[in-house]
Structures are given as C-alpha cells and as structure tokens.
Motif scaffolding. Structure first.
Motif, PDB file in Angstrom:
ATOM      1  N   LEU A 163      49.318  24.251  27.584  1.00  0.00           N
ATOM      2  CA  LEU A 163      50.771  24.627  27.654  1.00  0.00           C
ATOM      3  C   LEU A 163      49.590  26.285  27.266  1.00  0.00           C
ATOM      4  O   LEU A 163      48.821  26.129  26.728  1.00  0.00           O
ATOM      5  N   ALA A 164      50.293  27.479  28.332  1.00  0.00           N
ATOM      6  CA  ALA A 164      50.053  28.605  28.678  1.00  0.00           C
ATOM      7  C   ALA A 164      50.186  29.436  27.475  1.00  0.00           C
ATOM      8  O   ALA A 164      51.301  29.161  27.891  1.00  0.00           O
ATOM      9  N   VAL A 165      49.814  30.283  27.007  1.00  0.00           N
ATOM     10  CA  VAL A 165      50.458  31.128  26.380  1.00  0.00           C
ATOM     11  C   VAL A 165      50.444  32.750  26.377  1.00  0.00           C
ATOM     12  O   VAL A 165      48.783  32.429  26.522  1.00  0.00           O
ATOM     13  N   ALA A 166      51.072  33.599  26.326  1.00  0.00           N
ATOM     14  CA  ALA A 166      50.963  34.921  27.162  1.00  0.00           C
ATOM     15  C   ALA A 166      50.458  35.857  25.380  1.00  0.00           C
ATOM     16  O   ALA A 166      50.586  35.064  24.602  1.00  0.00           O
ATOM     17  N   PRO A 167      49.654  36.813  25.557  1.00  0.00           N
ATOM     18  CA  PRO A 167      49.181  37.776  24.103  1.00  0.00           C
ATOM     19  C   PRO A 167      49.693  37.744  22.916  1.00  0.00           C
ATOM     20  O   PRO A 167      49.808  37.727  22.196  1.00  0.00           O
ATOM     21  N   ASP A 168      51.540  37.904  23.992  1.00  0.00           N
ATOM     22  CA  ASP A 168      52.117  37.759  22.727  1.00  0.00           C
ATOM     23  C   ASP A 168      52.314  36.672  21.747  1.00  0.00           C
ATOM     24  O   ASP A 168      53.361  36.170  20.383  1.00  0.00           O
ATOM     25  N   GLY A 169      52.352  35.187  21.776  1.00  0.00           N
ATOM     26  CA  GLY A 169      51.635  33.888  21.696  1.00  0.00           C
ATOM     27  C   GLY A 169      53.072  33.339  21.650  1.00  0.00           C
ATOM     28  O   GLY A 169      53.171  32.153  21.752  1.00  0.00           O
ATOM     29  N   LYS A 170      53.747  33.096  23.117  1.00  0.00           N
ATOM     30  CA  LYS A 170      55.109  32.672  23.600  1.00  0.00           C
ATOM     31  C   LYS A 170      54.131  31.647  25.067  1.00  0.00           C
ATOM     32  O   LYS A 170      53.817  32.571  25.603  1.00  0.00           O
ATOM     33  N   ILE A 171      55.350  30.393  25.218  1.00  0.00           N
ATOM     34  CA  ILE A 171      55.274  30.071  25.514  1.00  0.00           C
ATOM     35  C   ILE A 171      55.622  29.935  27.238  1.00  0.00           C
ATOM     36  O   ILE A 171      56.247  30.630  26.944  1.00  0.00           O
ATOM     37  N   ILE A 172      53.809  30.274  28.061  1.00  0.00           N
ATOM     38  CA  ILE A 172      54.949  30.689  29.320  1.00  0.00           C
ATOM     39  C   ILE A 172      55.070  29.993  30.524  1.00  0.00           C
ATOM     40  O   ILE A 172      55.787  29.930  31.412  1.00  0.00           O
ATOM     41  N   ARG A 173      53.834  28.498  30.694  1.00  0.00           N
ATOM     42  CA  ARG A 173      54.246  27.556  31.094  1.00  0.00           C
ATOM     43  C   ARG A 173      53.274  26.320  30.840  1.00  0.00           C
ATOM     44  O   ARG A 173      52.288  26.640  30.146  1.00  0.00           O
ATOM     45  N   TYR A 174      53.379  24.938  31.452  1.00  0.00           N
ATOM     46  CA  TYR A 174      52.673  24.054  31.231  1.00  0.00           C
ATOM     47  C   TYR A 174      52.536  22.822  32.561  1.00  0.00           C
ATOM     48  O   TYR A 174      52.776  23.418  33.511  1.00  0.00           O
ATOM     49  N   HIS A 175      51.184  22.246  32.303  1.00  0.00           N
ATOM     50  CA  HIS A 175      51.288  21.024  33.318  1.00  0.00           C
ATOM     51  C   HIS A 175      50.482  19.985  32.841  1.00  0.00           C
ATOM     52  O   HIS A 175      50.340  19.969  31.308  1.00  0.00           O
TER      53      HIS A 175
END
Length: 141
Positions: A106-118
């Motif tokens: 799970l890729a997480v942005a600096p604000d702590g929100k999940i932005i994508r997955y693999h």
C-alpha cells in the motif's frame, strides 16, 4: 531427472496459475482502502512486515509465506541382465514442499491517505488477507 523436473513444473502450474488468476478477488477490498487513512489498513490487515520510503511516499508491505507438502509420483526401473532391458518397474512417490507467497503493498501519501496498492503472489497464501478484506467490506457503515 529431467522427466521429474518436468512433472514437478507441471504440478506447480496446476496450483499456481489458477490461483494467480483469482488474485483479483482482493481488488474490491483494496480499492475500498484508497483514500482511507493508513491506520485503517493496519486495523484490517495487521501490522505490515516492512516499510519503505520513496521521496514523500511511504510503502507499507504485508508478506505471508506458506507451504504445502505435495506428493509427486515417480516411476523407477531395475535393469535386468538380458540385453540390458527393463524387466521390473516400481512406482514411488516423493514429497516436495510447494511454497506460496503473498505480498500486499500500500502506497501512502504524506497526509496518511492510501493512494494505491499492488498485490503479487498466490491466492492460497493471500486467503488470510482476502478474508480480512471481505470482513471489512461486510461491516455495516
């Protein structure tokens, strides 16, 4: 030896290829995590196995390894003395460890929100994550 290797590869393909084709079952649950705080993923999947940083993106990685013992039939022959021909056959079965792995990233942005997955691996090893994601989707909102 080569015949045994071909047989093992064939048996592996029976288990692995169909399982990879159904890994998309996890997509619905992982898509539901997009835009959510990364702590939500921790509550669903547990703590990650690894964390990596790339610029301002944090990658959380869950890894599950498992194995099954698979019986592989094998034919062996004893040689006779008459013109070096086979005269007796024995069937045996060798046990081989068939490893499975599942990786969820799970890729997480600096604000702590999940932005994508693999995801990568075999559904057999991913079933634990699939069950947790399905339970999350089944919860009343």
């Amino acid at each position: 030896m080569i015949k045994n290797l071909k047989l093992i590869l064939f048996i592996l393909s029976l288990f692995i290829l169909p399982a990879c084709a159904t890994l998309e079952e996890m997509d619905e649950g992982l898509n539901a995590l997009i835009g959510q705080d990364y702590h939500t993923a921790f509550n669903i999947l547990g703590y990650p196995s690894d964390v990596k940083k790339f610029d301002d993106t944090t990658l959380y990685i869950w890894t599950n390894n498992s194995a099954d013992l698979v019986s592989v039939p094998q034919k062996s022959f004893n040689r006779g003395d008459a013109n070096d021909k086979f005269y007796k056959g024995n069937s045996t079965s060798n046990k081989h460890n068939l490893p499975y792995q599942c990786i969820v990233q799970l890729a997480v942005a600096p604000d702590g929100k999940i932005i994508r997955y693999h995801t990568r691996g075999v559904l057999t090893a991913c079933r634990i994550y699939l069950a947790q994601l399905n339970a999350y989707l089944a919860r009343p909102i």
